[in-house]
Write an enzyme that holds these catalytic residues in place. Structure first.
Site, short mmCIF file in Angstrom:
data_model
loop_
_atom_site.label_atom_id
_atom_site.label_comp_id
_atom_site.label_asym_id
_atom_site.label_seq_id
_atom_site.Cartn_x
_atom_site.Cartn_y
_atom_site.Cartn_z
N GLU A 173 87.59 -14.35 41.64
CA GLU A 173 87.73 -13.46 42.34
C GLU A 173 89.30 -12.94 42.20
O GLU A 173 89.68 -11.53 42.54
CB GLU A 173 87.73 -14.13 43.92
CG GLU A 173 86.09 -14.46 44.00
CD GLU A 173 85.83 -15.28 45.24
OE1 GLU A 173 86.29 -16.40 45.21
OE2 GLU A 173 85.31 -14.65 46.29
N GLU A 230 79.99 -20.97 44.12
CA GLU A 230 80.13 -21.60 45.46
C GLU A 230 79.11 -22.14 45.98
O GLU A 230 78.85 -23.14 46.75
CB GLU A 230 80.80 -20.67 46.26
CG GLU A 230 82.26 -20.27 46.08
CD GLU A 230 82.59 -19.15 44.99
OE1 GLU A 230 81.42 -18.83 44.24
OE2 GLU A 230 83.58 -18.53 44.93
N GLY A 258 87.04 -18.86 43.04
CA GLY A 258 88.42 -18.15 43.67
C GLY A 258 89.26 -17.67 42.29
O GLY A 258 89.76 -16.75 42.33
N ALA A 314 88.81 -22.17 44.14
CA ALA A 314 89.55 -22.76 45.18
C ALA A 314 89.73 -24.16 44.90
O ALA A 314 88.72 -24.66 44.52
CB ALA A 314 89.18 -22.20 46.26
N1 CAA Z 1 89.06 -27.65 42.65
C1 CAA Z 1 89.57 -28.87 42.62
N2 CAA Z 1 89.62 -29.67 41.40
C2 CAA Z 1 89.09 -28.82 40.25
C3 CAA Z 1 88.29 -27.76 40.56
C4 CAA Z 1 88.35 -27.23 41.75
N3 CAA Z 1 87.88 -26.14 41.93
N4 CAA Z 1 87.64 -27.52 39.44
C5 CAA Z 1 88.10 -28.65 38.31
N5 CAA Z 1 88.87 -29.68 39.40
C6 CAA Z 1 89.36 -30.74 38.45
C7 CAA Z 1 88.21 -31.88 38.63
O1 CAA Z 1 88.09 -32.60 39.77
C8 CAA Z 1 88.97 -32.70 37.44
O2 CAA Z 1 90.24 -33.59 38.06
P1 CAA Z 1 89.93 -35.11 37.85
O3 CAA Z 1 90.28 -35.26 36.36
O4 CAA Z 1 91.14 -35.51 38.95
O5 CAA Z 1 88.69 -35.83 38.33
C9 CAA Z 1 89.56 -31.79 36.61
O6 CAA Z 1 89.81 -30.54 37.35
C10 CAA Z 1 88.99 -31.32 35.43
O7 CAA Z 1 87.71 -30.85 35.79
P2 CAA Z 1 86.27 -31.74 35.00
O8 CAA Z 1 86.49 -33.10 34.75
O9 CAA Z 1 85.11 -31.47 36.07
O10 CAA Z 1 86.38 -30.52 33.69
P3 CAA Z 1 84.94 -30.11 32.98
O11 CAA Z 1 85.44 -29.71 31.91
O12 CAA Z 1 84.09 -31.33 32.69
O13 CAA Z 1 84.14 -28.96 33.77
C11 CAA Z 1 84.21 -27.06 35.37
C12 CAA Z 1 85.04 -27.98 34.20
C13 CAA Z 1 82.72 -26.58 34.85
C14 CAA Z 1 85.09 -25.92 35.65
C15 CAA Z 1 84.02 -27.84 36.54
O14 CAA Z 1 85.35 -28.83 36.67
C16 CAA Z 1 83.75 -27.45 37.80
O15 CAA Z 1 82.64 -27.12 38.11
N6 CAA Z 1 84.67 -27.06 38.87
C17 CAA Z 1 84.35 -26.57 40.12
C18 CAA Z 1 83.98 -25.03 39.97
C19 CAA Z 1 83.70 -24.37 41.12
O16 CAA Z 1 83.04 -24.89 42.07
N7 CAA Z 1 84.48 -23.45 41.67
C20 CAA Z 1 84.50 -22.89 43.08
C21 CAA Z 1 85.39 -23.52 43.98
S1 CAA Z 1 85.25 -22.87 45.44
C22 CAA Z 1 85.73 -21.64 45.66
O17 CAA Z 1 86.43 -20.82 44.74
C23 CAA Z 1 85.53 -20.70 47.03
C24 CAA Z 1 86.15 -19.35 47.30
O18 CAA Z 1 85.89 -18.44 46.83
C25 CAA Z 1 87.30 -19.16 47.90
#
Ligand code: CAA
Length: 258
Positions: free
Chosen positions: A112, A132, A109, A65
């Site tokens: 999921e 998460e 998400g 998400a």
């Molecule tokens: N939401 C918003 N933006 C996201 C994102 C997310 N879930 N995941 C990645 N991005 C964005 C980053 O902010 C980044 O944007 P900017 O260039 O503007 O900073 C861009 O995508 C590229 O990401 P990274 O620079 O972080 O890329 P990476 O290769 O270094 O890392 C990754 C990749 C490990 C997937 C890392 O991006 C990450 O950990 N993302 C978050 C994963 C996460 O926590 N997901 C769960 C979300 S909460 C949820 O999903 C709730 C639910 O169940 C409903």
């Protein structure tokens, strides 16, 4: 309808929906979720479409998400807004088979969403996770309920509590994905599976999907009865006569969904 965060292509009888927010690794924001709900509903209603593929990019199916969109939200906004609901309802309502073709990150998400599909074909680079917990929350669109049904309690707890990722090999071994292929072959494999599904009688496909899904909702006895009734009911169809005659006559069946 013109979409901005997804791409929809209908080729022969297969609709492919590609999540397309590359700058955010296909993070699920409210616009994407709304468009996805609309595209799934349209594909399900389109008589030409017999199978749906949901995919992302080579780097990410979806990284979860959208954290930027969610970060400042209050309990009341999340509770009243429930912006995940239209898409999760739309996926659940699709009667046609839906394949998730997953490469790269399928996190939160994203994981999921893939699990809501009927089965997952993964590339060797796929990484599944429910991270998460690292954000001070838990999964919100089914991860705590669906992941244990796929991989069992031990691995599901491990992933939800530590936030660790599962690679494609472990995901296949654990029952989360049905096949793993090299990244370049992912779409070819998904399209070939979709084409195989599209050849069958839609009546039987929908019955099979409903019966398998029922296994997760009811007791064995009730599930067996449900299956038997669906099986019996298919004998009222022309496609059953055609399928069995074609076998006996050693020819390819021509199903007409009748
Ligand atoms: N939401 C918003 N933006 C996201 C994102 C997310 N879930 N995941 C990645 N991005 C964005 C980053 O902010 C980044 O944007 P900017 O260039 O503007 O900073 C861009 O995508 C590229 O990401 P990274 O620079 O972080 O890329 P990476 O290769 O270094 O890392 C990754 C990749 C490990 C997937 C890392 O991006 C990450 O950990 N993302 C978050 C994963 C996460 O926590 N997901 C769960 C979300 S909460 C949820 O999903 C709730 C639910 O169940 C409903």
């Amino acid at each position: 309808m013109a979409y901005e965060t997804i791409i929809v292509e209908v080729d022969d009888d297969v609709a492919t929906i590609t999540l397309n927010r590359p700058d955010a690794l296909n993070a699920l924001n409210s616009q994407l979720l709304g468009e996805l709900a609309q595209a799934l509903t349209e594909a399900d209603a389109n008589d030409k479409v017999r199978c749906i593929i949901l995919t992302g990019s080579a780097k990410a199916f979806a990284a979860g998400a959208d954290i930027k969109e969610m970060s400042e939200k209050s309990f009341v906004e999340m509770f009243l807004g429930d912006f995940f609901e239209p898409a999760t309802e739309a996926v659940a309502k699709v009667r046609k088979p839906v394949i998730a073709a997953v490469s790269g990150y399928a996190l939160g998400g994203g994981c999921e969403l893939a699990m809501m599909c009927d089965f997952i074909i993964a590339s060797e680079t796929a990484k599944f996770g429910q991270p998460e917990i690292n954000l001070g929350v838990i999964a919100g669109i089914g991860g705590t309920q669906r992941l244990p049904r796929y991989v069992g309690k031990a691995k599901a707890m491990d992933m939800h509590l530590t936030g660790r990722f599962m690679d494609a090999e472990e995901a296949e071994r654990s029952g989360l994905v049905s096949r793993v292929v090299p990244v370049k072959q992912l779409m070819e494999e998904a399209q070939s599976a979709a084409a195989k599904i599209a050849e069958k009688s839609m009546l039987a496909s929908i019955a099979a999907k409903q019966a398998v899904n029922r296994a997760f909702e009811t007791t064995l006895d009730e599930g067996l009865l449900f299956e038997r009734r669906l099986f019996h009911s298919l004998f009222a169809t022309e496609d059953q006569k055609e399928g069995m005659s074609a076998f006996l006559e050693k020819r390819t069946p021509q199903f007409r969904d009748r």
